[in-house]
Design an enzyme around this catalytic site. Structure first.
Site, PDB file in Angstrom:
ATOM      1  CD  GLU A  20      -9.422 -25.723 -13.242  1.00  0.00           C
ATOM      2  OE1 GLU A  20     -10.818 -26.000 -13.770  1.00  0.00           O
ATOM      3  OE2 GLU A  20      -8.641 -25.423 -13.858  1.00  0.00           O
ATOM      4  CG  HIS A  43     -35.997   3.695 -20.493  1.00  0.00           C
ATOM      5  ND1 HIS A  43     -34.953   3.117 -19.428  1.00  0.00           N
ATOM      6  CD2 HIS A  43     -36.667   3.812 -19.799  1.00  0.00           C
ATOM      7  CE1 HIS A  43     -35.579   3.731 -18.021  1.00  0.00           C
ATOM      8  NE2 HIS A  43     -36.577   3.647 -18.425  1.00  0.00           N
TER       9      HIS A  43
HETATM   10  P1  NAD Z   1     -12.187 -26.356 -20.695  1.00  0.00           P
HETATM   11  O1  NAD Z   1     -11.015 -26.379 -21.209  1.00  0.00           O
HETATM   12  O2  NAD Z   1     -13.263 -25.227 -20.474  1.00  0.00           O
HETATM   13  O3  NAD Z   1     -12.169 -26.171 -19.075  1.00  0.00           O
HETATM   14  C1  NAD Z   1     -11.751 -27.372 -18.724  1.00  0.00           C
HETATM   15  C2  NAD Z   1     -10.953 -27.301 -17.483  1.00  0.00           C
HETATM   16  O4  NAD Z   1     -10.963 -28.402 -16.634  1.00  0.00           O
HETATM   17  C3  NAD Z   1      -9.880 -26.234 -17.327  1.00  0.00           C
HETATM   18  O5  NAD Z   1     -10.266 -25.415 -16.615  1.00  0.00           O
HETATM   19  C4  NAD Z   1      -8.505 -26.801 -16.783  1.00  0.00           C
HETATM   20  O6  NAD Z   1      -7.687 -26.353 -16.329  1.00  0.00           O
HETATM   21  C5  NAD Z   1      -9.496 -28.296 -15.782  1.00  0.00           C
HETATM   22  N1  NAD Z   1      -8.482 -28.971 -15.438  1.00  0.00           N
HETATM   23  C6  NAD Z   1      -7.720 -29.775 -16.980  1.00  0.00           C
HETATM   24  N2  NAD Z   1      -7.495 -30.734 -16.199  1.00  0.00           N
HETATM   25  C7  NAD Z   1      -7.522 -31.000 -14.950  1.00  0.00           C
HETATM   26  C8  NAD Z   1      -7.324 -31.882 -14.181  1.00  0.00           C
HETATM   27  N3  NAD Z   1      -6.650 -33.436 -14.253  1.00  0.00           N
HETATM   28  N4  NAD Z   1      -7.674 -31.875 -12.745  1.00  0.00           N
HETATM   29  C9  NAD Z   1      -8.629 -30.787 -12.547  1.00  0.00           C
HETATM   30  N5  NAD Z   1      -9.004 -30.138 -13.848  1.00  0.00           N
HETATM   31  C10 NAD Z   1      -8.317 -30.225 -14.412  1.00  0.00           C
HETATM   32  O7  NAD Z   1     -12.815 -28.008 -21.452  1.00  0.00           O
HETATM   33  P2  NAD Z   1     -14.434 -28.240 -21.250  1.00  0.00           P
HETATM   34  O8  NAD Z   1     -15.186 -27.226 -19.829  1.00  0.00           O
HETATM   35  O9  NAD Z   1     -14.019 -29.632 -20.760  1.00  0.00           O
HETATM   36  O10 NAD Z   1     -15.089 -27.371 -21.981  1.00  0.00           O
HETATM   37  C11 NAD Z   1     -14.499 -28.286 -23.590  1.00  0.00           C
HETATM   38  C12 NAD Z   1     -14.856 -27.042 -24.243  1.00  0.00           C
HETATM   39  O11 NAD Z   1     -16.115 -26.975 -24.988  1.00  0.00           O
HETATM   40  C13 NAD Z   1     -14.582 -26.182 -23.777  1.00  0.00           C
HETATM   41  O12 NAD Z   1     -13.448 -25.755 -23.734  1.00  0.00           O
HETATM   42  C14 NAD Z   1     -15.460 -25.329 -24.901  1.00  0.00           C
HETATM   43  O13 NAD Z   1     -14.728 -24.388 -25.788  1.00  0.00           O
HETATM   44  C15 NAD Z   1     -16.174 -25.554 -25.341  1.00  0.00           C
HETATM   45  N6  NAD Z   1     -18.038 -25.418 -24.737  1.00  0.00           N
HETATM   46  C16 NAD Z   1     -18.364 -24.476 -25.008  1.00  0.00           C
HETATM   47  C17 NAD Z   1     -19.421 -24.147 -24.190  1.00  0.00           C
HETATM   48  C18 NAD Z   1     -20.096 -22.705 -24.293  1.00  0.00           C
HETATM   49  O14 NAD Z   1     -19.386 -22.470 -25.159  1.00  0.00           O
HETATM   50  N7  NAD Z   1     -21.371 -22.302 -23.686  1.00  0.00           N
HETATM   51  C19 NAD Z   1     -19.598 -24.896 -23.252  1.00  0.00           C
HETATM   52  C20 NAD Z   1     -19.787 -26.259 -23.335  1.00  0.00           C
HETATM   53  C21 NAD Z   1     -18.179 -26.838 -23.836  1.00  0.00           C
END
Ligand code: NAD
Ligand code: FAD
Length: 480
Positions: free
Chosen positions: A216, A456
């Site tokens: 990350e 409960h």
């Molecule tokens: P995200 O935005 O949640 O997370 C991306 C992560 O990658 C961040 O922590 C960011 O800091 C990191 N990052 C970015 N560039 C990087 C790099 N070059 N090197 C290392 N880390 C890096 O995006 P996601 O996990 O791809 O998911 C996309 C979207 O899909 C989510 O934001 C959400 O809106 C949606 N989603 C929702 C759910 C849910 O509601 N349970 C589940 C999956 C996806």
């Protein structure tokens, strides 16, 4: 117009049949509007597959695999605590995937049935807004056609961000769609991005036996979550064996005989790790390619999202945009609520989404959920608040289930007692959060929640006790 083209007239044409588009189309039809929905998704069987990212490669298939893998882990490691010996167990990944695929096809054909029953014209193909009120549909299997409507709702969703030099090859490097379709459990799995997808899919493959390393870029986990929740999440995931490396700048990925090497920088150090497979999960971007003719008046903002006003109206009269295509959280329920609101605005001039109470859920174990303001946001806004915390470890129901990790946190206004935020990590908080959302939508105070009788023994008693705790009167809390 050539002889292969034909014109049809509708009140509304929706482009995209994800949870934004298909819900908008259904609500339009319910309101008596003659509606068409155009979607280009083709399933594994070569047939149109409405439902968008959510049903085909998102919410639903990921939850299917999370559920299967959680059962596997439950039986292999926790059943023994209940006096159940299951003997050596194994996972049939092909069968697990077939179950997921069947679930997806059942649900996508359910959307087709909903279209039929609401008399919505479903048109398979790529839709392009040619000019206000005019949509061109092209596909490999049908002649190009032109449709006309008074209103067009753009709901084309989003697609994964690709990192330069790390293109998805479906052999070693995968995006979330590929990672949902692995036919075997990788021995060593690298994930770039510890966001929602990284944590959910990392959990799936770790539970099934993969060694998972998540890299990350940021120095902390889950940037938009309450810090107390994010710290607890990091502690729980590390305890489970998810190796989360923070503050990593991935510089390069190179191929090896058995997979790839991820080169990265932490602080001043250059490091590398070898993995068999790599998932790139660094966010998603709005999907606008070929969605409208240049010059038709639609504007994109700096993120590449379609620019809309507070009512999802674009700069072009009669053209609306919703869901992942526009700014705001990329969540299925946000897309659906915008779809309903736009349909209602088209039909009656009035429609509403309360963006301040859109809940977030991360379906890991323990689950994570929140709604409203975090402590950090309130501090930065100078708002005086009080906090009620209650641990699942003090809940009889959580103890009976052997799921005592985590806590619920209610934040209320110091002056008015109105609930400003609810943050939870623990068992079934994906369900429990909805109580807080409802309370906040009714502008309830923490005392309203505290005075509500909760059955409960239930996990919801933890939310009740957190509300009581914000008044310093939790019942089952040992004072230290
Ligand atoms: P995200 O935005 O949640 O997370 C991306 C992560 O990658 C961040 O922590 C960011 O800091 C990191 N990052 C970015 N560039 C990087 C790099 N070059 N090197 C290392 N880390 C890096 O995006 P996601 O996990 O791809 O998911 C996309 C979207 O899909 C989510 O934001 C959400 O809106 C949606 N989603 C929702 C759910 C849910 O509601 N349970 C589940 C999956 C996806
Ligand atoms: P989409 O669902 O992306 O649908 C857009 C549709 O439009 C697609 O079918 C696409 O093929 C079609 N389309 C695009 N361009 C055109 C065009 N020009 N012509 C015709 N059709 C077109 N969100 C949650 O709330 N909870 C979750 O648990 C959750 N889990 C997720 C897990 C994963 C792995 C992923 C990737 C996402 C997850 N999400 C989750 C996010 C959620 O899937 C999206 O927020 C949601 O699908 C957005 O809905 P939408 O209708 O805006 O777009």
């Amino acid at each position: 117009m050539g002889d292969t083209q034909r014109m049809s007239d509708f009140d509304v044409i929706v482009i995209g049949a994800g949870p934004g588009g298909y819900v908008a189309a259904i609500r339009c039809a319910q309101l008596g509007l003659k509606t068409a929905c155009v979607d280009r998704w083709i399933g594994e069987d070569g047939e149109p597959s409405p439902g968008g990212t959510c049903l085909n490669v998102g919410c639903i298939p990921s939850k299917a695999l999370l559920d299967s893998s959680e059962r596997y882990e439950e039986i292999s490691t926790h059943a023994v605590d209940h006096g159940i010996s299951a003997g050596p167990i194994s996972i049939d990944v092909a069968k697990m995937q077939a179950r997921k695929d069947k679930l997806v096809s059942d649900l996508t054909s359910g959307i087709s049935a909903l279209f039929k029953s609401n008399q919505i014209a479903f048109i398979s193909g790529h839709g392009c807004l040619v000019e206000p009120g005019s949509v061109r549909v092209s596909s490999d299997h049908q002649p190009e056609q032109f449709l006309r409507a008074k209103h067009v709702i753009l709901a084309s969703g989003s697609q994964p961000v690709q990192l330069p030099g790390m293109s998805v090859d479906e052999t070693t490097i995968f995006d979330s769609s590929g990672a949902l379709a692995f036919s075997t459990v990788p021995t060593r799995l690298g994930i770039i991005g510890a966001g929602v997808i990284g944590l959910e899919l990392g959990s799936v493959w770790r539970r099934l036996g993969a060694e998972v390393i998540i890299l990350e870029a940021m120095d902390s986990l889950l940037g938009n979550a309450d810090r107390m929740i994010a710290r607890e999440a990091k502690k729980q995931f590390s305890r489970q064996g998810l190796d989360i490396l923070l503050g990593c700048q991935v510089t390069e990925v190179t191929s090896t005989k058995d997979g790839c090497t991820i080169h990265y920088r932490t602080g001043e150090q250059d490091e590398s790790i070898d993995v068999e497979r790599l998932i790139v999960a660094v966010g998603r971007l709005p999907c606008t390619e070929g969605l409208f003719e240049p010059g038709c008046g639609i504007e994109l903002n700096a993120r590449g999202a379609v620019s809309v006003d507070a009512h999802c109206a674009t700069a072009v009269p009669g053209v609306w945009a919703i869901g992942d295509l526009v700014d705001g959280p990329m969540l299925a329920h946000k897309a659906s609520e915008e779809g309903v609101a736009v349909a209602e605005r088209i039909a009656s001039g009035v429609g509403h989404v309360d963006y301040s109470i859109v809940p977030w859920v991360i379906y890991t174990h323990p689950e994570i959920a929140w709604v409203g303001a975090t402590e950090e946001e309130l501090k930065s806004q100078g708002v005086q608040y009080k906090v009620g915390l209650f641990p699942f470890a003090a809940s009889g129901r959580a103890k009976a289930a052997g799921a005592t990790e985590g806590f619920a946190k209610i934040i209320a206004c110091h002056e008015t007692d109105r609930i400003l935020g609810a943050h939870m990590i623990g068992p079934q908080v994906s369900e429990l959060i909805n109580e807080a959302v409802l309370a906040m939508s009714m502008e309830a105070s923490a005392e309203d929640l505290a005075r509500t009788v909760h059955a409960h023994p239930t996990l919801a008693e933890v939310v009740h006790e957190a509300a009581l705790a914000s008044h310093g009167r939790a019942i089952h809390k040992v004072n230290r």
